[in-house]
Design an enzyme around this catalytic site. Structure first.
Site, PDB file in Angstrom:
ATOM      1  N   ALA A 153     122.656-102.229 -35.789  1.00  0.00           N
ATOM      2  CA  ALA A 153     123.921-102.959 -35.895  1.00  0.00           C
ATOM      3  C   ALA A 153     124.659-102.553 -37.167  1.00  0.00           C
ATOM      4  O   ALA A 153     124.026-102.224 -38.172  1.00  0.00           O
ATOM      5  CB  ALA A 153     123.659-104.462 -35.920  1.00  0.00           C
ATOM      6  N   ASP A 154     125.983-102.564 -37.109  1.00  0.00           N
ATOM      7  CA  ASP A 154     126.754-102.421 -38.348  1.00  0.00           C
ATOM      8  C   ASP A 154     127.270-103.813 -38.737  1.00  0.00           C
ATOM      9  O   ASP A 154     126.998-104.795 -38.043  1.00  0.00           O
ATOM     10  CB  ASP A 154     127.882-101.394 -38.196  1.00  0.00           C
ATOM     11  CG  ASP A 154     128.916-101.783 -37.151  1.00  0.00           C
ATOM     12  OD1 ASP A 154     128.964-102.956 -36.751  1.00  0.00           O
ATOM     13  OD2 ASP A 154     129.686-100.893 -36.731  1.00  0.00           O
ATOM     14  N   SER A 155     127.995-103.894 -39.847  1.00  0.00           N
ATOM     15  CA  SER A 155     128.377-105.220 -40.346  1.00  0.00           C
ATOM     16  C   SER A 155     129.281-105.955 -39.359  1.00  0.00           C
ATOM     17  O   SER A 155     129.222-107.180 -39.223  1.00  0.00           O
ATOM     18  CB  SER A 155     129.056-105.101 -41.714  1.00  0.00           C
ATOM     19  OG  SER A 155     130.223-104.315 -41.608  1.00  0.00           O
ATOM     20  N   ASP A 207     129.099-105.626 -36.107  1.00  0.00           N
ATOM     21  CA  ASP A 207     128.221-106.121 -35.032  1.00  0.00           C
ATOM     22  C   ASP A 207     127.616-107.465 -35.416  1.00  0.00           C
ATOM     23  O   ASP A 207     127.509-108.366 -34.580  1.00  0.00           O
ATOM     24  CB  ASP A 207     127.077-105.128 -34.770  1.00  0.00           C
ATOM     25  CG  ASP A 207     127.539-103.859 -34.071  1.00  0.00           C
ATOM     26  OD1 ASP A 207     128.341-103.962 -33.130  1.00  0.00           O
ATOM     27  OD2 ASP A 207     127.095-102.774 -34.470  1.00  0.00           O
TER      28      ASP A 207
END
Lengths: 245, 77
Positions: free
Chosen positions: B35-37, B39
């Site tokens: 996940a990225d921020s 997400d």
């Protein structure tokens, strides 16, 4: 090209010259439009002119609770907000040394803070839909400055920084965020200028004429369209060549 | 696995496009599940919607793993 059928657009300041024309052209391309502004009567008149697919959503953008509610009301009225056009703006001109705190704050609140709050309010739906367009109508004075308009220029320059930052945050979700920077466009706001002031301005415009609201509306249709999906964090200058940056 | 854990897992699998067996108790959304921020913000919004709860920003920051999410939601819902 530039088909907006099935998309829903919320336009602030739709009771004004530029905002009204933006709403008309988005509507003409097939979009549902939410017409927002402080004065209900001109919004109602515009909605009647447009017929189906137009919704009147009056809102005082200096009232932050009302701004948050507007994002929800627009989504309820139209089913979604796919396109947000932050067009509303006020001026409280004066030399900075004599500018009151109120004149500063009102312009920042209505022109910049409301745009931030509305963007936040509509983003959730755009992120889920994996499609969205946020467009800020800034101004050439936000880039070039203008004596007597420190508050207005600061708010408009603020929109540029806001849009570039947000563009980076949400680009991966197919949400684009852009600015349009009009130069001198003939509206009620510029009608207040004297003939002498207008002549001075025209000398500075290579195109030799003021723009019309349709020039800004056409740029808005482009940035809102599926065809502009790879354009984000940009500022589109529509100023007859007045300021080339 | 509790009903809450199953519903949380379903959201995580759908949103991050990961295999169900990768979503373990200590699986970190960012380090293990890709996940990225953004997400993580979207996951929190999805949890809020699914369970009808409010997850304040300071609490959201503490939700790093699948287990964190299930624990927080179990206590809040």
């Amino acid at each position: 090209m530039f088909d907006l059928t099935g998309k829903s657009a919320l336009v602030t300041g739709a009771s004004g010259g530029i905002g009204g024309e933006i709403a008309r052209q988005l509507h003409a391309r097939g979009a549902n439009v939410g017409l927002s502004g402080t004065r209900a009567a001109p919004l109602q008149a515009l909605a009647e002119e447009l017929g189906p697919r137009a919704h009147v959503l009056p809102c005082d953008l200096s009232d932050f609770a009302a701004v948050d509610a507007l994002a929800r009301q627009a989504a309820e009225a139209m089913g979604a907000v796919d396109i947000l056009v932050n067009n509303a703006g006020i001026t409280r001109d004066g030399l900075l040394m004599r500018m009151s705190d109120e004149d500063w704050q009102q312009v920042i609140d209505v022109n910049l803070t409301s745009a931030f709050r509305l963007s936040r309010g509509v983003l959730r739906g755009m992120m889920k839909a994996r499609w969205g367009r946020i467009i800020y109508i800034t101004s050439v004075v936000g880039i070039a400055g203008n004596g007597g308009q420190a508050n207005y220029a600061a708010a408009k320059a603020g929109m540029v920084g806001l849009s570039k930052s947000l563009a980076q945050e949400v680009a991966s979700r197919n949400v684009t965020v852009n600015c349009i920077a009009p130069g001198f466009i003939s509206t009620a706001m510029t009608e207040k200028l004297t003939d002498e002031q207008k002549e001075k301005i025209l000398v500075e415009i290579p195109a030799g004429a003021m723009g019309v609201p349709a020039d800004i509306a056409a740029a808005t249709v482009y940035l809102a369209s599926p065809e502009a999906s790879y354009v984000t964090g940009a500022t589109l200058h529509v100023n007859g060549g007045m300021t080339m940056i | 696995m509790s009903d809450i854990a199953n519903r949380v897992k379903k959201i995580v699998v759908e949103h991050l496009g990961v295999e169900e067996d990768k979503v373990t108790e200590n699986a970190s959304f960012i380090d293990d599940l890709g996940a990225d921020s953004l997400d993580t913000v979207e996951l929190v919004m999805a949890f809020e919607e699914e369970f009808g709860i409010e997850i304040p920003d300071d609490a959201a920051e503490t939700i790093q793993t699948f287990g964190d999410a299930v624990k927080f939601i179990s206590e809040a819902a």
